[in-house]
Design an enzyme around this catalytic site. Structure first.
Site, PDB file in Angstrom:
ATOM      1  N   HIS A 146      -4.639   2.150  -7.216  1.00 55.16           N
ATOM      2  CA  HIS A 146      -5.792   1.937  -6.329  1.00 55.16           C
ATOM      3  C   HIS A 146      -7.091   1.737  -7.099  1.00 55.16           C
ATOM      4  O   HIS A 146      -7.960   0.992  -6.665  1.00 55.16           O
ATOM      5  CB  HIS A 146      -5.930   3.085  -5.325  1.00 55.16           C
ATOM      6  CG  HIS A 146      -5.165   2.849  -4.058  1.00 55.16           C
ATOM      7  ND1 HIS A 146      -3.814   3.015  -3.980  1.00 55.16           N
ATOM      8  CD2 HIS A 146      -5.569   2.407  -2.826  1.00 55.16           C
ATOM      9  CE1 HIS A 146      -3.404   2.707  -2.742  1.00 55.16           C
ATOM     10  NE2 HIS A 146      -4.448   2.330  -2.033  1.00 55.16           N
ATOM     11  N   HIS A 179      -5.825  -5.713   1.245  1.00 57.41           N
ATOM     12  CA  HIS A 179      -5.841  -4.489   0.430  1.00 57.41           C
ATOM     13  C   HIS A 179      -4.474  -4.251  -0.242  1.00 57.41           C
ATOM     14  O   HIS A 179      -4.384  -4.103  -1.458  1.00 57.41           O
ATOM     15  CB  HIS A 179      -6.222  -3.310   1.337  1.00 57.41           C
ATOM     16  CG  HIS A 179      -6.075  -1.968   0.707  1.00 57.41           C
ATOM     17  ND1 HIS A 179      -6.975  -1.473  -0.204  1.00 57.41           N
ATOM     18  CD2 HIS A 179      -5.126  -1.007   0.846  1.00 57.41           C
ATOM     19  CE1 HIS A 179      -6.592  -0.270  -0.592  1.00 57.41           C
ATOM     20  NE2 HIS A 179      -5.474   0.039   0.034  1.00 57.41           N
ATOM     21  N   HIS A 213      -7.007  -1.767  -8.104  1.00 56.85           N
ATOM     22  CA  HIS A 213      -7.330  -2.535  -6.888  1.00 56.85           C
ATOM     23  C   HIS A 213      -8.842  -2.580  -6.665  1.00 56.85           C
ATOM     24  O   HIS A 213      -9.412  -3.632  -6.409  1.00 56.85           O
ATOM     25  CB  HIS A 213      -6.659  -1.907  -5.660  1.00 56.85           C
ATOM     26  CG  HIS A 213      -7.326  -2.262  -4.371  1.00 56.85           C
ATOM     27  ND1 HIS A 213      -8.445  -1.591  -3.898  1.00 56.85           N
ATOM     28  CD2 HIS A 213      -7.088  -3.244  -3.486  1.00 56.85           C
ATOM     29  CE1 HIS A 213      -8.858  -2.154  -2.779  1.00 56.85           C
ATOM     30  NE2 HIS A 213      -8.049  -3.151  -2.497  1.00 56.85           N
ATOM     31  N   ASP A 259       0.832  -1.202   0.000  1.00 55.07           N
ATOM     32  CA  ASP A 259       0.000   0.000   0.000  1.00 55.07           C
ATOM     33  C   ASP A 259       0.873   1.261   0.000  1.00 55.07           C
ATOM     34  O   ASP A 259       0.604   2.235  -0.710  1.00 55.07           O
ATOM     35  CB  ASP A 259      -0.903  -0.038   1.242  1.00 55.07           C
ATOM     36  CG  ASP A 259      -2.159   0.807   1.085  1.00 55.07           C
ATOM     37  OD1 ASP A 259      -2.510   1.162  -0.053  1.00 55.07           O
ATOM     38  OD2 ASP A 259      -2.798   1.095   2.113  1.00 55.07           O
TER      39      ASP A 259
HETATM   40 ZN   LIG Z   1      -4.474   1.988   0.022  1.00 53.05          ZN
END
Ligand SMILES: [Zn+2]
Length: 376
Positions: free
Chosen positions: A259, A276, A262, A178
């Site tokens: 993201h 995540h 994602h 992340d």
């Molecule tokens: Zn994130």
């Protein structure tokens, strides 16, 4: 589209205080006293056993009246409303989040609904959720629903590294995924509004760069220290990169394709077991491919991510037989109106993203073959 409203102002936002160290929970009463005396503690049953009991006893011995709100596991609107009612009925005067990203996102939403301050005590360094003034809300089934934004960042972020080091190393690695996205995405959204709705500052750019420097310098070392449950300077530095630098960096810098892709992948059911940051890790490779990164740059990121066991291929993501149709559906979601992918200056459409996702898998597979990675 970058800067559609022709903004001229810049913004940088952050929590009021960030405290990190090996005795943070033991000393919690000292740091949280300014927020109130009757907190709602949002904590799931597992984290309650790991750190919740210790936190409650530290607070109760300083005469806090703690209401325990047991978090069910999903940062959904239903869960937020249920715990908000508990907080209102118990007349709490602030909210504490103790746990991982979803607990934190839920607690921030509860505090916003109750109009009280929130203190975030992360028990893993797995996401950049602790510092920001937003939550990622999911459906009760675990699919990405929406971002929710708040007026204020958490007042206090209190990070106890002696608790974080006890979490499985996979959590730290996910946080590295992340955090590694932070600079990769912020440098592609410099002319777009950040999560404060205005342009990024020089400070956020410096934080994003620092975040990445720490991860390349200490990421692997911290991951190994975590396996030995050793709180070393490298471990402390990476916890700070994952939590503070990444949190400030993404919020005031801005997100882009990693993201958004994602978010697209959250619709693939076979990937629901992934964290995540693990899905974001693959999104980083996609972002780099979209950016036209050369092979040396791609290799540098892929190598770091593989060194901490982050997934960078379809096979490692657990979807070796993913179909073109499924990849197209991920690309479609990544390009939904309002997605952060539109912060980028380069041309974006579903077809371009579809090809970038396939190209990312190919780049990682090629790296693994060329370097005989699996035998290392
Ligand atoms: Zn994130």
């Amino acid at each position: 589209m970058p800067n559609p409203k022709h903004l001229t102002e810049r913004i940088f936002q952050s929590p009021s205080k960030y405290i990190q160290g090996p005795n943070a929970i033991k000393n919690a009463a000292k740091y949280l006293g300014s927020l109130g005396r009757s907190p709602l503690l949002t904590v799931d049953n597992i984290v309650y056993e790991i750190a919740g009991r210790q936190l409650i006893s530290a607070l109760e011995s300083a005469e806090f009246k703690v209401t325990r709100g047991t978090f069910g596991g999903e940062a959904s609107t239903e869960e937020i409303n249920r715990l908000t009612t508990l907080g209102r009925d118990s007349q709490v005067d602030f909210v504490i989040a103790l746990g991982g990203g979803k607990t934190i996102d839920t607690a921030k939403a509860i505090a916003d609904q109750l109009q009280v301050q929130v203190a975030v005590l992360p028990t893993t360094a797995s996401t950049d959720a602790p510092c920001s003034a937003l939550s990622v809300i999911y459906t009760p089934g675990g699919e990405f629903d929406k971002y929710t934004f708040y007026d204020k960042n958490p007042t206090i972020v209190l990070v106890d590294t002696s608790v974080i080091v006890k979490a499985p190393p996979r959590f730290l690695a996910a946080g590295i995924g992340d955090a590694l996205a932070t600079n990769v995405e912020a440098r592609r959204s410099k002319t777009s509004p950040n999560f404060g709705g205005l342009l990024p500052t020089e400070v956020s750019e410096a934080i994003c760069t620092k975040c990445e420097d720490i991860l390349f310098k200490y990421g692997k070392q911290a991951y190994e220290a975590n396996k030995a449950q050793a709180v070393t300077p490298a471990f402390e530095a990476v916890v700070e990169a994952n939590t503070l630098c990444s949190g400030l960096g993404f919020e005031s810098g801005g997100l882009a394709a990693a993201h958004a892709i994602h978010n697209g992948f959250t619709a693939i059911h076979a990937m629901h077991g992934l964290m995540h940051g693990e899905k974001v890790a693959f999104g980083i490779v996609c972002q780099l491919v979209l950016d036209g990164a050369d092979i040396a740059e791609l290799d540098r990121y892929i190598s770091l991510m593989l060194s901490v066991d982050l997934p960078v291929t379809f096979e490692q993501l657990g979807i070796p037989k993913v179909t073109d149709e499924e990849i197209r559906s991920v690309a479609k979601l990544a390009c939904a109106p309002g997605e952060t992918i539109w912060n980028m200056e380069t041309a974006i459409n579903e077809d371009i993203v579809y090809h970038a996702i396939k190209g990312a898998n190919a780049a990682s597979v090629s790296y693994i073959k060329r370097t005989d990675w699996t035998k290392q």
